[in-house]
Design a protein around this motif. Structure first.
Motif, PDB file in Angstrom:
ATOM      1  N   ILE A  94       0.688  -1.205   0.136  1.00 30.33           N
ATOM      2  CA  ILE A  94      -0.165  -0.002   0.068  1.00 30.33           C
ATOM      3  C   ILE A  94       1.007   1.318   0.014  1.00 30.33           C
ATOM      4  O   ILE A  94       1.722   1.527   0.767  1.00 30.33           O
ATOM      5  N   HIS A  95       0.579   2.229  -1.096  1.00 25.44           N
ATOM      6  CA  HIS A  95       1.013   3.586  -0.831  1.00 25.44           C
ATOM      7  C   HIS A  95       0.274   4.693  -0.302  1.00 25.44           C
ATOM      8  O   HIS A  95      -0.898   4.446  -0.428  1.00 25.44           O
ATOM      9  N   TRP A  96       0.976   5.113   0.942  1.00 26.37           N
ATOM     10  CA  TRP A  96       0.300   6.094   1.527  1.00 26.37           C
ATOM     11  C   TRP A  96       0.755   7.359   1.585  1.00 26.37           C
ATOM     12  O   TRP A  96       1.850   7.660   1.474  1.00 26.37           O
ATOM     13  N   GLY A  97      -0.156   8.288   1.963  1.00 21.23           N
ATOM     14  CA  GLY A  97       0.263   9.905   1.922  1.00 21.23           C
ATOM     15  C   GLY A  97      -0.832  10.643   2.503  1.00 21.23           C
ATOM     16  O   GLY A  97      -1.803  10.148   3.139  1.00 21.23           O
ATOM     17  N   ALA A  98      -0.615  11.832   2.384  1.00 17.84           N
ATOM     18  CA  ALA A  98      -1.342  12.875   3.138  1.00 17.84           C
ATOM     19  C   ALA A  98      -1.238  14.197   2.591  1.00 17.84           C
ATOM     20  O   ALA A  98      -0.185  14.615   2.083  1.00 17.84           O
ATOM     21  N   VAL A  99      -2.269  15.326   2.785  1.00 15.92           N
ATOM     22  CA  VAL A  99      -2.216  16.555   2.445  1.00 15.92           C
ATOM     23  C   VAL A  99      -2.685  17.231   3.869  1.00 15.92           C
ATOM     24  O   VAL A  99      -3.646  16.900   4.449  1.00 15.92           O
ATOM     25  N   ALA A 100      -1.806  18.188   4.341  1.00 13.35           N
ATOM     26  CA  ALA A 100      -2.169  19.172   5.489  1.00 13.35           C
ATOM     27  C   ALA A 100      -1.583  20.445   5.198  1.00 13.35           C
ATOM     28  O   ALA A 100      -0.748  20.615   4.482  1.00 13.35           O
ATOM     29  N   GLY A 118       1.782  18.277   0.742  1.00 22.04           N
ATOM     30  CA  GLY A 118       1.603  16.675   0.309  1.00 22.04           C
ATOM     31  C   GLY A 118       2.781  15.871   0.554  1.00 22.04           C
ATOM     32  O   GLY A 118       3.954  16.007   0.401  1.00 22.04           O
ATOM     33  N   PHE A 119       2.517  14.856   1.170  1.00 25.47           N
ATOM     34  CA  PHE A 119       3.509  13.635   1.622  1.00 25.47           C
ATOM     35  C   PHE A 119       3.173  12.404   0.950  1.00 25.47           C
ATOM     36  O   PHE A 119       2.079  12.062   0.991  1.00 25.47           O
TER      37      PHE A 119
END
Length: 541
Positions: free
Chosen positions: A445-451, A469-470
């Motif tokens: 699973i590729h995972w990330g986030a925007v904060a 973005g991460f």
């Protein structure tokens, strides 16, 4: 204008019903006597709900001292009409016994003396409703409650109230007596397995008895006017075994109905009903009877009354189906999951996949003992812990070491990846095999986030408040919210089939307006997570 006395009474009943509703499933799960059909909590709740409905009907009608008799009789009748099952019918008789005592003294304010007398009358009515009373049931507990109320009365400085007493004074004095009765009821509940072999065999307390204490504790809270004022009532575990035993009914249908007529005598019908069933209860008065029995022939039971009255509200439940459903619900799970999460939506998503959620709070950083409590809260033989943050892994590992229940940590680094991986869980398999499955899924699973940026970037790429973005923990995009989200997903979504986006608290663009263009054949899943700090969490698989 609504009558304040009825308002006060309803407030107390509503508090009792709410407390029972919170623990209804717990009461259901304890139910092994007389039949392990798992509906004791449901049946008691139906009785309480019927009382509330009657109070709503009466609200706004004038009341004086002489009208109290009419009100309490109406409430008792409502309980009878709404009762279902052994526990509900017996509870309705407890209500009737107490109501008759209250109605017999219209010139007295309800005070500790009258409450103690009402308890005694309630216990008598409960025992009289059952042809062969069994000790170790709600019958025993209401008797012990009555005894405790009577004993406490002898030591009270103030036993009586005049009509000049204020509402708060009356409520607090009654709450004192009822709290004593509730404590005595709890002790009596603990002793029920010593009095009834079937409870000892299953390793449970009596369900109806426990439900009765839960109701009384709610009444105390209602009198004190504070939800936090509920006396503590111990939680009880479901049975060690749920298969049918020799105390179960040999009949299939739990049959309940009302008979209305004239000069009805309950006792003359009992023997005829016992010829076609068991667990027979026939209670009421000469105008209205409530009938309950277990039988294979509900139509024959109804026919017994066709020549003497009008049969209404026929309710027939298939106990074999109920028992099978209860056994499925209580069947031990081999592997359960504890997941650390933050945000109402994320918690709900984890729970929908069968996980027990430990609230990580705003910083996603629960203590070792919070995680340990979560492990012990899982109804499974073994437990996997998903910490969902690098900062939680050590606390999770320590909790797993301290746990009496076998537990192991799957070192998930994010909530979004852990959530997606949970579809691989097989609750029937051992924890070791499930851990391998989840670890394998997490690796793919590729995972990330925007904060939003909390401070300006030292390299000058973005300023405070810009979207960042991460991918994993690497910064891969920055700038406007929409463009940053698109760029981050593009980085994560190469060669995947599904992209999951979870909206957090304060996200500047609604889910249905996100400017996302995915490659052909890539499926998009959108969820509300409510997580703090991160506008969007992203998982791609």
């Amino acid at each position: 204008m609504a009558d304040t006395s009825i308002e006060r009474f309803r407030r107390v009943v509503e508090a009792a019903y709410a407390h029972l509703e919170q623990r209804r499933q717990e009461v259901n799960d304890l139910n092994v006597f007389p039949v392990a059909d798992g509906d004791t909590g449901d049946n008691m709740a139906l009785t309480m709900r019927a009382v509330m409905s009657e109070l709503d009907r009466l609200d706004g009608q004038p009341i004086d001292r002489r009208a109290r008799e009419e009100i309490v009789h109406a409430v008792a009748r409502a309980a009878l009409m709404g009762a279902r099952g052994n526990s509900g019918v017996i509870l309705s008789q407890i209500v009737r016994g107490a109501a008759e005592e209250l109605a017999s003294r219209p010139g007295e304010l309800v005070d500790p003396v009258l409450v103690a007398a009402a308890f005694a009358s309630a216990a008598d009515a409960a025992y009289e409703s059952v042809r062969d009373p069994a000790e170790g049931t709600m019958l025993t507990v209401i008797r012990e409650m009555a005894h405790a109320a009577s004993q406490h009365l002898a030591h009270m400085d103030r036993q009586r109230l005049s009509f000049q007493a204020g509402d708060e004074e009356q409520d607090e004095l009654l709450a004192e007596v009822l709290a004593v009765a509730a404590r005595a009821g709890q002790e009596a509940v603990k002793r029920t397995p010593e009095q009834l072999d079937v409870l000892a065999e299953a390793g449970v307390v009596d369900a109806g008895a426990h439900g009765l204490v839960v109701i009384l504790a709610g009444i105390v809270a209602g009198l004190r006017g504070e939800p936090d004022a509920i006396p503590e009532v111990a939680h009880h575990e479901p049975p060690r075994q749920t298969h049918p035993h020799h105390f179960d009914s040999r009949f299939r249908y739990c049959t309940n109905f009302i008979v209305t007529g004239r000069e009805l005598e309950s006792r003359i019908f009992v023997r005829r009903l016992e010829e076609i069933g068991d667990s027979v209860l026939v209670v009421g008065d000469q105008a209205t009877l409530k009938v309950h029995l277990h039988t294979d022939e509900p139509e024959v039971a109804v026919a017994v009354f066709e020549e003497v009255g009008d049969v209404q509200r026929l309710d027939v439940g298939d106990m074999r189906e109920q028992i099978e459903a209860r056994e499925r619900r209580l069947a031990p799970v081999r592997t359960g999951v504890v997941a650390v999460a933050a945000g109402g939506g994320l918690k709900a998503l984890f729970e929908a996949l069968g996980a027990h959620v430990v609230d990580g709070g705003a910083t996603l950083n629960p203590s070792t003992y919070e995680i340990l409590a979560g492990i012990h809260g899982v109804s499974a033989e073994e437990v996997l812990v998903l910490p969902n943050s690098p900062n939680v892994i050590l606390a999770a590992q320590e909790a797993a070491k301290l746990s009496e229940k076998p537990a192991r940590v799957v070192a998930s680094l994010s909530q979004q990846a852990a959530l997606v991986s949970l579809v691989e869980l097989d609750p029937e398999r051992e924890a070791a095999g499930n851990a391998e499955r989840l670890e394998s899924a997490l690796a793919e699973i590729h995972w990330g986030a925007v904060a939003p940026a909390a401070r300006p970037d030292t390299q000058g790429r973005f300023v405070r408040g810009d979207a960042v973005g991460f991918a994993g923990e690497e910064v891969v995009a920055w700038g406007g919210a929409g463009s940053t989200l698109s760029a981050t997903i593009e980085r994560l979504a190469e060669g995947v089939e599904i992209v999951t986006v979870i909206e957090g608290d304060g996200a500047p663009i609604p889910l249905d307006q996100l400017p996302l263009e995915l490659a052909e054949g890539v499926e998009l899943e959108l969820h509300l997570g409510g997580q703090p700090h991160y506008w969007w969490l992203i998982a791609a698989q």
